[in-house]
Design an enzyme around this catalytic site. Sequence first.
Site, PDB file in Angstrom:
ATOM      1  N   ASP A 148       0.851  -1.180   0.000  1.00 19.85           N
ATOM      2  CA  ASP A 148       0.000   0.000   0.000  1.00 19.85           C
ATOM      3  C   ASP A 148       0.893   1.238   0.000  1.00 19.85           C
ATOM      4  O   ASP A 148       1.652   1.464   0.943  1.00 19.85           O
ATOM      5  CB  ASP A 148      -0.894  -0.027   1.250  1.00 19.85           C
ATOM      6  CG  ASP A 148      -1.859   1.145   1.292  1.00 19.85           C
ATOM      7  OD1 ASP A 148      -2.547   1.375   0.281  1.00 19.85           O
ATOM      8  OD2 ASP A 148      -1.904   1.827   2.322  1.00 19.85           O
TER       9      ASP A 148
ATOM     10  N   THR B 289      -2.918   5.668  -4.269  1.00 19.59           N
ATOM     11  CA  THR B 289      -1.793   6.443  -3.721  1.00 19.59           C
ATOM     12  C   THR B 289      -0.510   6.212  -4.519  1.00 19.59           C
ATOM     13  O   THR B 289       0.229   7.145  -4.813  1.00 19.59           O
ATOM     14  CB  THR B 289      -1.558   6.087  -2.242  1.00 19.59           C
ATOM     15  OG1 THR B 289      -1.470   4.660  -2.110  1.00 19.59           O
ATOM     16  CG2 THR B 289      -2.698   6.569  -1.378  1.00 19.59           C
ATOM     17  N   THR B 290      -0.261   4.949  -4.870  1.00 22.31           N
ATOM     18  CA  THR B 290       0.941   4.629  -5.657  1.00 22.31           C
ATOM     19  C   THR B 290       0.861   5.289  -7.029  1.00 22.31           C
ATOM     20  O   THR B 290       1.842   5.876  -7.510  1.00 22.31           O
ATOM     21  CB  THR B 290       1.096   3.100  -5.809  1.00 22.31           C
ATOM     22  OG1 THR B 290       1.069   2.503  -4.511  1.00 22.31           O
ATOM     23  CG2 THR B 290       2.399   2.746  -6.496  1.00 22.31           C
TER      24      THR B 290
ATOM     25  N   ASP C 293      -9.085   0.363   1.622  1.00 21.86           N
ATOM     26  CA  ASP C 293      -9.048   0.869   0.239  1.00 21.86           C
ATOM     27  C   ASP C 293     -10.372   0.575  -0.464  1.00 21.86           C
ATOM     28  O   ASP C 293     -10.931   1.430  -1.152  1.00 21.86           O
ATOM     29  CB  ASP C 293      -7.900   0.221  -0.555  1.00 21.86           C
ATOM     30  CG  ASP C 293      -6.533   0.768  -0.146  1.00 21.86           C
ATOM     31  OD1 ASP C 293      -6.505   1.692   0.685  1.00 21.86           O
ATOM     32  OD2 ASP C 293      -5.510   0.275  -0.654  1.00 21.86           O
TER      33      ASP C 293
END
Length: 540
Positions: A64, A97-98, A387
């Site tokens: 994550d 997010t990545t 998520d």
Amino acid sequence: MNQGAGQPILVLPEGTNRLLGRDAQRTNILAGKVLAETVRTTLGPKGMDKMLVDGLGDIVVTNDGVTILKEMDIEHPAAKMLVEVAKTQEDEVGDGTTTAVIIAGELLKKSESLLDMDIHPTIIAMGYRQAAEKAQEILENISIEDVGSETLVKVAMTAMTGKGTEKAREPLAKLVVDAVQQVEEDGEVESDHIKIEKKDGATVDESSLVQGVIIDKERVHPGMPSKLTDGKIALINSAIEVKETEMDAEISITDPAQMQAFIEQEEQMIKDMVDKIADSGADVLFAQKGIDDLAQHYLAKADIMAVRRVKKSDIEKLAKATGATVVSNLDDLSVDDLGSAGKVTQKKISGEDMIFVEECSEAKAVTLLVRGSTKHVVDEIERAIEDAIGVVSATIEDGKVVAGGGAPEIEMSKKLKDYAESISGREQLAVTAFAEALEVVPKTLAENAGLDSIDSLVDLRAAHEKSPYMGLDVFNGEVTDMKKAGVIEPKRVKKQAIQSASEAAEMILRIDDVIASSGSGEPDMGGMDPSAMGGMPPMM
């Protein structure tokens, strides 16, 4: 300054690091690239995990993006700005997010070649802003309106793919969708009303959804009932004990009988409190503060199950689930303040007693009991579920989804390159660079799946001449219609990622002077070396 007056003098404390002009820009860009490279290998269903070990030896195993960046001890100021991008993405959507960080890193990387062509950073920033606005328009045009339960399950499954939940992602996705739909009110989802309670010592398949709240506490007295049906629930946020005086006071007792009367008076006060609870018709009590030992005895005699020192957030969830009103003064407690639950039970889970408040009719707060074989496994499943809750909530609120597998990025890239040709001036080069930077997402998906990234990009571009939903199926290495394959994401994930990444890149590009004080006791930043990130080895 007058000519011949000499060089301007800047008075700074001894040990201050200063980088000017191109040096500052290059260092900041390098920091962004290093950070993006760090998380890049975690993207997609075939992304790898990172093991993070803190100073106390505690271990976190995750892929994550925001968790990795939060756990890393990052010192470089420009790198910290990209960490903020990930945190914003997490707060706003809960996923992507990545993606946001690697797009920001790629935008900075592309800006390097533009700076080498002597294009002013302000021109690059303006071009990036224009491209980001156009990208949002393109994204709107290719989004699909659909909030059916089947779509929501697919969105949740896409978010959880590759996060340690492979084996049970479909049942988990259904639990998440059920939970979000349960707490949704007027098209809005308050994700705080979904409690996640995690316990190791079982398989992921044993995770369940409780129509109510699980409290990680036990009843205060063994003589109390451990199982009740049709429970009438009272929620008290004050202590059930004799109040101490707020000022220093002395009580003078001259006779043992007075002492006895004083003790009896205190006992009577406690008994009166318990009587008020019993008279209201409550048979379950959740107190936010303490319960006196004597009160516990009287509550047990009255067959009332009581739990003390319940967290404020849990009391609020209980109120939402059972329909009870939180009462501050016992004198005000009445039958109208009570909530109801079909079952209230104390169960032992993984060796610990927990109170299950279940079968609440029209519960607007629910609990996901997440199980896993070990602590690290259950922690990663919890992150995947968080998520999934974020993306399902975003889909319900916005009502729009896009295809996954790099499809939106390729389509935006293709349309942005066409748009760039309509722009005169140097901004055209920045818009083209922005378009190329977006291709980092499908390129990274291909690399992480062991595919040839160049071949995959060529195939994707060709496929997008026919359909905007063509993405990369990393499991068989082929270009597939992601809409038909059920790989879909909320539009908000992509919208927020592009917005945050472009704004962060613009801000970093406009910095031409970095002045860093090495205050007393602070570690020197090694001339602002971006690899000086909490002892992490250089990653370039």
